[in-house]
Motif scaffolding. Structure first.
Motif, PDB file in Angstrom:
ATOM      1  N   ASP A 371       0.871  -1.178   0.000  1.00 18.02           N
ATOM      2  CA  ASP A 371       0.000   0.000   0.000  1.00 18.02           C
ATOM      3  C   ASP A 371       0.908   1.228   0.000  1.00 18.02           C
ATOM      4  O   ASP A 371       2.135   1.110   0.094  1.00 18.02           O
ATOM      5  CB  ASP A 371      -0.888   0.008   1.253  1.00 18.02           C
ATOM      6  N   ILE A 372       0.309   2.409  -0.081  1.00 16.20           N
ATOM      7  CA  ILE A 372       1.035   3.663   0.075  1.00 16.20           C
ATOM      8  C   ILE A 372       0.803   4.155   1.503  1.00 16.20           C
ATOM      9  O   ILE A 372      -0.336   4.172   1.986  1.00 16.20           O
ATOM     10  CB  ILE A 372       0.575   4.721  -0.936  1.00 16.20           C
ATOM     11  N   TYR A 373       1.858   4.574   2.178  1.00 17.01           N
ATOM     12  CA  TYR A 373       1.787   5.026   3.567  1.00 17.01           C
ATOM     13  C   TYR A 373       2.301   6.464   3.680  1.00 17.01           C
ATOM     14  O   TYR A 373       3.247   6.841   2.986  1.00 17.01           O
ATOM     15  CB  TYR A 373       2.576   4.092   4.481  1.00 17.01           C
ATOM     16  N   TYR A 374       1.677   7.242   4.563  1.00 15.92           N
ATOM     17  CA  TYR A 374       1.962   8.663   4.682  1.00 15.92           C
ATOM     18  C   TYR A 374       2.484   8.969   6.086  1.00 15.92           C
ATOM     19  O   TYR A 374       1.995   8.430   7.076  1.00 15.92           O
ATOM     20  CB  TYR A 374       0.697   9.480   4.398  1.00 15.92           C
ATOM     21  N   LEU A 375       3.477   9.861   6.143  1.00 16.59           N
ATOM     22  CA  LEU A 375       4.102  10.221   7.416  1.00 16.59           C
ATOM     23  C   LEU A 375       3.709  11.635   7.818  1.00 16.59           C
ATOM     24  O   LEU A 375       3.712  12.563   7.004  1.00 16.59           O
ATOM     25  CB  LEU A 375       5.623  10.140   7.308  1.00 16.59           C
ATOM     26  N   THR A 376       3.393  11.797   9.109  1.00 15.91           N
ATOM     27  CA  THR A 376       3.109  13.100   9.697  1.00 15.91           C
ATOM     28  C   THR A 376       4.096  13.334  10.842  1.00 15.91           C
ATOM     29  O   THR A 376       4.321  12.434  11.656  1.00 15.91           O
ATOM     30  CB  THR A 376       1.667  13.158  10.231  1.00 15.91           C
ATOM     31  N   LEU A 377       4.677  14.545  10.907  1.00 16.85           N
ATOM     32  CA  LEU A 377       5.657  14.877  11.939  1.00 16.85           C
ATOM     33  C   LEU A 377       5.018  15.772  12.999  1.00 16.85           C
ATOM     34  O   LEU A 377       4.273  16.700  12.675  1.00 16.85           O
ATOM     35  CB  LEU A 377       6.855  15.598  11.325  1.00 16.85           C
ATOM     36  N   TYR A 378       5.349  15.481  14.263  1.00 21.88           N
ATOM     37  CA  TYR A 378       4.835  16.288  15.384  1.00 21.88           C
ATOM     38  C   TYR A 378       5.981  16.620  16.327  1.00 21.88           C
ATOM     39  O   TYR A 378       6.830  15.779  16.631  1.00 21.88           O
ATOM     40  CB  TYR A 378       3.751  15.530  16.148  1.00 21.88           C
ATOM     41  N   ALA A 379       6.001  17.867  16.813  1.00 18.56           N
ATOM     42  CA  ALA A 379       6.936  18.281  17.864  1.00 18.56           C
ATOM     43  C   ALA A 379       6.172  19.146  18.851  1.00 18.56           C
ATOM     44  O   ALA A 379       5.384  20.010  18.458  1.00 18.56           O
ATOM     45  CB  ALA A 379       8.116  19.059  17.283  1.00 18.56           C
ATOM     46  N   GLY A 380       6.416  18.923  20.145  1.00 16.87           N
ATOM     47  CA  GLY A 380       5.707  19.725  21.129  1.00 16.87           C
ATOM     48  C   GLY A 380       5.952  19.238  22.539  1.00 16.87           C
ATOM     49  O   GLY A 380       6.865  18.451  22.808  1.00 16.87           O
ATOM     50  N   ASP A 381       5.122  19.722  23.445  1.00 17.08           N
ATOM     51  CA  ASP A 381       5.163  19.326  24.845  1.00 17.08           C
ATOM     52  C   ASP A 381       3.924  18.476  25.102  1.00 17.08           C
ATOM     53  O   ASP A 381       2.810  18.991  25.166  1.00 17.08           O
ATOM     54  CB  ASP A 381       5.165  20.562  25.739  1.00 17.08           C
ATOM     55  N   MET A 382       4.097  17.180  25.200  1.00 16.60           N
ATOM     56  CA  MET A 382       2.951  16.274  25.294  1.00 16.60           C
ATOM     57  C   MET A 382       2.258  16.341  26.647  1.00 16.60           C
ATOM     58  O   MET A 382       1.113  15.926  26.785  1.00 16.60           O
ATOM     59  CB  MET A 382       3.394  14.848  24.981  1.00 16.60           C
ATOM     60  N   SER A 383       2.938  16.864  27.673  1.00 19.22           N
ATOM     61  CA  SER A 383       2.298  16.963  28.990  1.00 19.22           C
ATOM     62  C   SER A 383       1.284  18.106  29.024  1.00 19.22           C
ATOM     63  O   SER A 383       0.240  18.000  29.658  1.00 19.22           O
ATOM     64  CB  SER A 383       3.357  17.166  30.072  1.00 19.22           C
ATOM     65  N   SER A 384       1.598  19.201  28.341  1.00 18.45           N
ATOM     66  CA  SER A 384       0.688  20.357  28.321  1.00 18.45           C
ATOM     67  C   SER A 384      -0.079  20.466  27.010  1.00 18.45           C
ATOM     68  O   SER A 384      -0.864  21.397  26.822  1.00 18.45           O
ATOM     69  CB  SER A 384       1.488  21.649  28.531  1.00 18.45           C
ATOM     70  N   TYR A 385       0.157  19.532  26.070  1.00 18.49           N
ATOM     71  CA  TYR A 385      -0.481  19.522  24.750  1.00 18.49           C
ATOM     72  C   TYR A 385      -0.155  20.781  23.938  1.00 18.49           C
ATOM     73  O   TYR A 385      -0.919  21.190  23.064  1.00 18.49           O
ATOM     74  CB  TYR A 385      -2.004  19.359  24.864  1.00 18.49           C
ATOM     75  N   GLU A 386       0.990  21.400  24.236  1.00 18.72           N
ATOM     76  CA  GLU A 386       1.421  22.568  23.464  1.00 18.72           C
ATOM     77  C   GLU A 386       2.086  22.077  22.177  1.00 18.72           C
ATOM     78  O   GLU A 386       3.038  21.306  22.210  1.00 18.72           O
ATOM     79  CB  GLU A 386       2.396  23.421  24.271  1.00 18.72           C
ATOM     80  N   MET A 387       1.573  22.533  21.044  1.00 17.07           N
ATOM     81  CA  MET A 387       2.074  22.083  19.758  1.00 17.07           C
ATOM     82  C   MET A 387       3.097  23.077  19.202  1.00 17.07           C
ATOM     83  O   MET A 387       2.797  24.254  19.026  1.00 17.07           O
ATOM     84  CB  MET A 387       0.918  21.936  18.756  1.00 17.07           C
ATOM     85  N   TYR A 388       4.320  22.611  18.959  1.00 18.61           N
ATOM     86  CA  TYR A 388       5.346  23.454  18.375  1.00 18.61           C
ATOM     87  C   TYR A 388       5.289  23.404  16.850  1.00 18.61           C
ATOM     88  O   TYR A 388       5.354  24.434  16.184  1.00 18.61           O
ATOM     89  CB  TYR A 388       6.738  23.011  18.831  1.00 18.61           C
ATOM     90  N   ASP A 389       5.197  22.211  16.300  1.00 18.66           N
ATOM     91  CA  ASP A 389       5.134  22.066  14.842  1.00 18.66           C
ATOM     92  C   ASP A 389       4.395  20.778  14.502  1.00 18.66           C
ATOM     93  O   ASP A 389       4.545  19.759  15.180  1.00 18.66           O
ATOM     94  CB  ASP A 389       6.544  22.036  14.239  1.00 18.66           C
ATOM     95  N   TYR A 390       3.587  20.839  13.448  1.00 17.71           N
ATOM     96  CA  TYR A 390       2.813  19.695  13.006  1.00 17.71           C
ATOM     97  C   TYR A 390       2.728  19.767  11.489  1.00 17.71           C
ATOM     98  O   TYR A 390       2.139  20.696  10.931  1.00 17.71           O
ATOM     99  CB  TYR A 390       1.424  19.732  13.632  1.00 17.71           C
ATOM    100  N   VAL A 391       3.357  18.804  10.806  1.00 16.53           N
ATOM    101  CA  VAL A 391       3.380  18.779   9.346  1.00 16.53           C
ATOM    102  C   VAL A 391       2.710  17.488   8.905  1.00 16.53           C
ATOM    103  O   VAL A 391       3.273  16.401   9.050  1.00 16.53           O
ATOM    104  CB  VAL A 391       4.812  18.859   8.785  1.00 16.53           C
ATOM    105  N   GLU A 392       1.502  17.612   8.380  1.00 16.01           N
ATOM    106  CA  GLU A 392       0.677  16.442   8.102  1.00 16.01           C
ATOM    107  C   GLU A 392       0.949  15.873   6.712  1.00 16.01           C
ATOM    108  O   GLU A 392       1.049  16.612   5.724  1.00 16.01           O
ATOM    109  CB  GLU A 392      -0.814  16.806   8.222  1.00 16.01           C
ATOM    110  N   ASP A 393       1.060  14.547   6.626  1.00 15.12           N
ATOM    111  CA  ASP A 393       1.197  13.829   5.359  1.00 15.12           C
ATOM    112  C   ASP A 393       2.266  14.450   4.467  1.00 15.12           C
ATOM    113  O   ASP A 393       2.056  14.702   3.287  1.00 15.12           O
ATOM    114  CB  ASP A 393      -0.142  13.808   4.608  1.00 15.12           C
ATOM    115  N   CYS A 394       3.433  14.713   5.042  1.00 17.64           N
ATOM    116  CA  CYS A 394       4.457  15.470   4.326  1.00 17.64           C
ATOM    117  C   CYS A 394       5.271  14.619   3.357  1.00 17.64           C
ATOM    118  O   CYS A 394       5.930  15.157   2.461  1.00 17.64           O
ATOM    119  CB  CYS A 394       5.387  16.171   5.320  1.00 17.64           C
ATOM    120  N   ILE A 395       5.255  13.305   3.533  1.00 12.09           N
ATOM    121  CA  ILE A 395       6.027  12.443   2.652  1.00 12.09           C
ATOM    122  C   ILE A 395       5.382  11.058   2.676  1.00 12.09           C
ATOM    123  O   ILE A 395       4.665  10.714   3.617  1.00 12.09           O
ATOM    124  CB  ILE A 395       7.509  12.372   3.108  1.00 12.09           C
ATOM    125  N   SER A 396       5.621  10.272   1.644  1.00 14.36           N
ATOM    126  CA  SER A 396       5.003   8.948   1.584  1.00 14.36           C
ATOM    127  C   SER A 396       6.014   7.908   1.109  1.00 14.36           C
ATOM    128  O   SER A 396       7.010   8.233   0.466  1.00 14.36           O
ATOM    129  CB  SER A 396       3.797   8.957   0.651  1.00 14.36           C
TER     130      SER A 396
END
Length: 426
Positions: A371-396
């Motif tokens: 199949d084709i699979y897509y990658l999403t990148l996340y960076a942040g503080d998971m304890s406070s749910y603060e999102m620094y960067d989120y790049v959805e489906d940026c590469i496959s």
């Protein structure tokens, strides 16, 4: 099969900044054009609603030349990135706002769930709001009373039913609002992304109920969601919007696959500059490369191969020492296959502000079906749910065959996997 919704040449324009053209003479010119049923002269210079591009006009087209036909009993998913015009389309269909040009023909009553609390009066109790919403739909009091117990039971808010809804949490709001929309007798149900506010159990319950509504009761459903798995589960047809225009219509499998492909790079190395992203930019991903471990970028793999995901991240916050990162993997139908989180591997991404750090995540012995699979990148503080960067489906990447494990043709099966990746600082 009868047509429930027909949209012809529908467009919606918004003016940025202050309302009005700036002068009385120009406002009168626009009014005079409207009186004579002529086109607004200031809408001729409107631009496509692309939030990432700087424009020269104060007029933007949230929707432009939309033509749709939805039959009675259809469950239709509407997909697209933030700002594509999905919510605007639903508001026009729900008669919350009027179109600038074009026509909408609707057969039947509409129940809408657009935003948390939409249609509820905050000073009234849950009980009073149920009767109010039923009255708005044109139902008699005894008809609402007959459905009342089912509505309360599904929402699970019996203890608070005589409490003003202004004291409800957002989750309770959504539970009651969806229950009202689902159980009161309307021919068309419109649901926006609002279900994301609810917990996972309630979302599953809602999807099951909407499936029953569509297949068992023959009611028409329009469903907006960024969860492609939910769209794929509920809907048979889908519509994809890009910058306020219809880019694709048809079966869910075709439209979702095309949407994911359009958002994902077909390259195995991507510079993450002019991409759609969310977050406060305390950290930013700058590049991602996928390879088989020999430093040669590659998109195509067999079962049993190793996948190396290398990403670079720029730290912008001088007070930030450790950053939590994650990589999400989706299948072509939008199903979330797995999340790989650095802390699950006892690893921490760290660095000095202003420096670009590079890391590599290794998945050995891939066991994904072709199949084709897509990658999403996340960076942040998971304890406070603060999102620094989120790049959805940026590469496959694509699994093309069974590799060393089998020579037979494998069916594509999506499932949930627990992966044990190896994290490496380069």
């Amino acid at each position: 099969m009868s047509v429930a919704i027909k949209v012809e040449n529908l467009s919606k324009a918004y003016q940025l900044g202050e309302i009005g053209t700036g002068t009385i003479s120009r406002d009168l010119e626009r009014w005079w054009a409207k009186v004579r049923s002529k086109e607004d002269p200031y809408l001729k210079i409107g631009e496509t609603n692309d939030r990432s591009a700087k424009g020269s006009s104060d007029i933007v087209w949230s929707l432009k030349d939309i033509n749709l036909q939805i039959n009675q009993g259809d469950a239709v998913g509407i997909i697209g990135r933030n700002g594509a015009g999905k919510s605007t389309l639903l508001k026009i269909l729900s008669r919350v706002t009027a179109p600038t040009t074009g026509e909408v023909k609707i057969k039947g009553r509409i129940a809408s769930l657009l935003e948390v609390g939409t249609g509820f009066h905050p000073e009234l109790t849950g009980r009073e709001n149920i009767y109010l919403n039923g009255a708005i739909l044109g139902m008699r009091k005894k008809e609402i009373t007959r459905k009342f117990d089912e509505i309360v039971d599904f929402a699970g808010v019996e203890r608070y039913i005589d409490t003003p809804v202004k004291r409800y949490s957002s989750g309770m709001y959504v539970r009651l609002a969806f229950s009202v929309a689902a159980y009161l007798e309307s021919e068309i149900l419109i649901v926006d992304e609002v279900l994301a506010v609810g917990d996972a159990e309630f979302q599953k319950k809602c999807l099951s109920k909407m499936g029953d509504i569509s297949t068992g009761q023959g009611r028409t459903i329009l469903f907006v969601s960024h969860n492609m798995g939910a769209i794929n589960q509920l809907c048979k047809q889908a519509v994809s919007l890009v910058h306020g225009k219809v880019s694709d219509t048809g079966s869910v499998a075709k439209v979702v696959s095309g949407y994911l492909n359009s958002n994902s790079s077909t390259e195995s190395s991507v510079i993450l500059e002019n991409v759609f992203r969310k977050g406060n930019k305390k950290a930013e991903f700058s590049q991602i490369i996928i390879s088989n471990g020999n430093d040669m970028p590659n998109r195509y793999y067999s079962i049993g191969d190793s996948l190396h995901i290398r990403f670079s991240i720029l730290i912008n916050n001088p007070n930030e020492k450790y950053i939590k990162t994650a990589i999400e993997i989706k299948a072509s139908d939008g199903t979330r296959i797995a999340n790989m989180i650095d802390i699950d591997s006892a690893f921490e991404v760290s660095g000095v502000s202003g420096e670009i750090q590079t890391y590599e995540v290794v998945l050995k012995d891939l066991r994904f079906y072709p199949d084709i699979y897509y990658l999403t990148l996340y960076a942040g503080d998971m304890s406070s749910y603060e999102m620094y960067d989120y790049v959805e489906d940026c590469i496959s990447f694509e699994i093309i065959d069974g590799g060393k494990y089998t020579t037979r043709t494998l069916p594509r099966i999506a499932g949930l996997l627990f992966l044990t990746p190896e994290w490496i600082k380069k």
